[in-house]
Scaffold this active site. Structure first.
Site, PDB file in Angstrom:
ATOM      1  N   TRP A 101      -0.030 -12.951   3.019  1.00  0.00           N
ATOM      2  CA  TRP A 101       0.202 -12.010   4.117  1.00  0.00           C
ATOM      3  C   TRP A 101      -0.935 -12.037   5.127  1.00  0.00           C
ATOM      4  O   TRP A 101      -0.714 -11.930   6.335  1.00  0.00           O
ATOM      5  CB  TRP A 101       0.442 -10.610   3.561  1.00  0.00           C
ATOM      6  CG  TRP A 101       1.599 -10.600   2.616  1.00  0.00           C
ATOM      7  CD1 TRP A 101       1.569 -10.357   1.276  1.00  0.00           C
ATOM      8  CD2 TRP A 101       2.960 -10.920   2.928  1.00  0.00           C
ATOM      9  NE1 TRP A 101       2.827 -10.498   0.738  1.00  0.00           N
ATOM     10  CE2 TRP A 101       3.703 -10.838   1.728  1.00  0.00           C
ATOM     11  CE3 TRP A 101       3.633 -11.269   4.103  1.00  0.00           C
ATOM     12  CZ2 TRP A 101       5.068 -11.083   1.663  1.00  0.00           C
ATOM     13  CZ3 TRP A 101       5.000 -11.525   4.046  1.00  0.00           C
ATOM     14  CH2 TRP A 101       5.698 -11.418   2.834  1.00  0.00           C
ATOM     15  N   ASP A 168      -4.173  -4.070   6.569  1.00  0.00           N
ATOM     16  CA  ASP A 168      -2.796  -4.096   6.087  1.00  0.00           C
ATOM     17  C   ASP A 168      -2.826  -3.514   4.679  1.00  0.00           C
ATOM     18  O   ASP A 168      -3.314  -4.143   3.743  1.00  0.00           O
ATOM     19  CB  ASP A 168      -2.271  -5.533   6.084  1.00  0.00           C
ATOM     20  CG  ASP A 168      -0.892  -5.667   5.445  1.00  0.00           C
ATOM     21  OD1 ASP A 168      -0.311  -4.647   5.019  1.00  0.00           O
ATOM     22  OD2 ASP A 168      -0.406  -6.807   5.356  1.00  0.00           O
ATOM     23  N   LYS A 192       6.846  -0.730  -0.537  1.00  0.00           N
ATOM     24  CA  LYS A 192       6.045  -0.984  -1.728  1.00  0.00           C
ATOM     25  C   LYS A 192       5.739   0.296  -2.492  1.00  0.00           C
ATOM     26  O   LYS A 192       5.788   0.330  -3.712  1.00  0.00           O
ATOM     27  CB  LYS A 192       4.729  -1.663  -1.338  1.00  0.00           C
ATOM     28  CG  LYS A 192       4.884  -2.975  -0.593  1.00  0.00           C
ATOM     29  CD  LYS A 192       5.487  -4.061  -1.459  1.00  0.00           C
ATOM     30  CE  LYS A 192       5.481  -5.398  -0.744  1.00  0.00           C
ATOM     31  NZ  LYS A 192       6.114  -6.459  -1.522  1.00  0.00           N
TER      32      LYS A 192
END
Length: 355
Positions: A101, A168, A192
């Protein structure tokens, strides 16, 4: 048979939240209308949005000067959106490369300016968090990913810089107590640890906006979304509502402090079995192990068929590792009960007896 859902995302949610959400889809607040068919401009939904943002501020203890947004596009859009808003014309940003990511995030930033990758753990398949790196002083911001879902690593200490700090936090937000004043921008996909896929939480320090010197497309401009109270366009009504319910569930549980204790207990139980059982080995460096995503492999891959049969029979779902790592990954987000961790541990111990 009860299913024990260790999926990395979309994530497990509290059963009471799922029931409330299901009821609201049929009949929201006794209106005899579905949540997903009422106007997002109605007072009923505006109250949902305001409650959701208020709960974020309360649970994370955000000080004055920080705003909360519920946007769309996931963390993937934030990779570009954060750069658009914070990287100055002819500017420069620094990135820590700790997984898939963060790699995608820096790829998007390169579209807008110079990107300096100041540290990376790519050479060992991202199984550790880099340390002892130097942070340039001539950057607009430093970006990092707090928890690496695929590889099971997590920052225990955060970078310190005089520049803006961007994080993030998609897969571990609301899982542990943090001082959010150290961050200038935080973003997190809901799917998540907060709600269903479809909305993205953004926390931004108000004073950092409007200083890039570039023209920003309207949908990518944080300030436009702030001015419209997260309703510059039609918001993702259902994901925001379920996120609100999940945040209320967390508050009723005792907040982030309470869930952090439970998360530590869950992770300790599973990591202890991985380290004790000679048939398993952890993937991530011990000092960087994630409390949210536990990655491990078999010491003998040839025995995988036996283990897979055992955990399937126990009602365990979603523990196959990412294709780039292999092995297994148990995602143990906030709503995962410790009883499900014990079921997995029991399966691992049964496997030890059968081999």
């Amino acid at each position: 048979m009860k299913k024990h859902n260790f999926s990395a995302g979309p994530c497990i949610l509290p059963q009471e939240v799922l029931k409330q959400a299901a009821d609201a889809v049929v009949n929201f607040n006794g209106l005899n209308l579905s949540l997903i068919e009422i106007s997002h401009r109605s007072k009923e939904f505006i109250e949902v949005m305001e409650n959701a943002r208020s709960l974020v501020k309360e649970l994370l203890n955000l000080p004055e000067g920080y705003s909360v947004l519920f946007l769309q596009g996931g963390a993937s859009l934030e990779f570009l959106m954060s750069a658009y808003n914070l990287m100055k014309v002819d500017g420069k940003a620094a990135y820590l490369d700790t997984g898939a990511w963060s790699t995608k995030a820096l790829k998007e930033a390169k579209l807008l300016g110079d990107v300096d990758v100041i540290a990376s753990s790519k050479e060992t398949t991202y199984n550790y968090i880099p340390k002892n790196y130097s942070i340039p002083t001539d950057i607009d911001y430093l970006h990092f990913t707090s928890n690496n879902t695929i590889y099971g690593t997590q920052f225990k200490e955060f970078p310190k810089t005089d520049s803006l700090l961007v994080c993030d936090m998609s897969s571990d937000i609301f899982s542990r107590e943090l001082d959010f004043t150290q961050f200038d921008l935080v973003y997190a996909g809901a799917q998540k640890n907060m709600g269903p896929a479809g909305t993205t939480l953004v926390i931004v320090k108000d004073e950092i906006l409007g200083k890039s010197g570039r023209d920003i497309p309207s949908m990518l401009d944080y300030q436009k979304h702030l001015n419209a109270d997260s309703m510059f366009n039609t918001p993702p009504v259902f994901p925001v509502y379920v996120s609100m319910l999940t945040l209320q569930w967390l508050k009723d549980l005792g907040g982030v402090k309470a869930i952090e204790k439970l998360n530590e207990e869950k992770a300790a139980l599973l990591y202890a079995e991985i380290d004790r059982n000679p048939l398993f080995k952890g993937f991530a460096a011990k000092e960087d192990r994630s409390l949210m995503n536990v990655t491990f492999n078999l010491t003998d891959e040839a025995t995988g068929e036996v283990f897979d049969k055992i955990w399937n029979a126990a009602g365990i779902s979603g523990i196959k590792g990412h294709r780039s790592v292999g092995g297994y990954r148990a995602s143990i987000y906030n709503a995962m009960p410790i009883e499900s961790i014990q079921v997995l541990v029991d399966a691992m111990q049964q496997f030890e007896k059968e081999i």
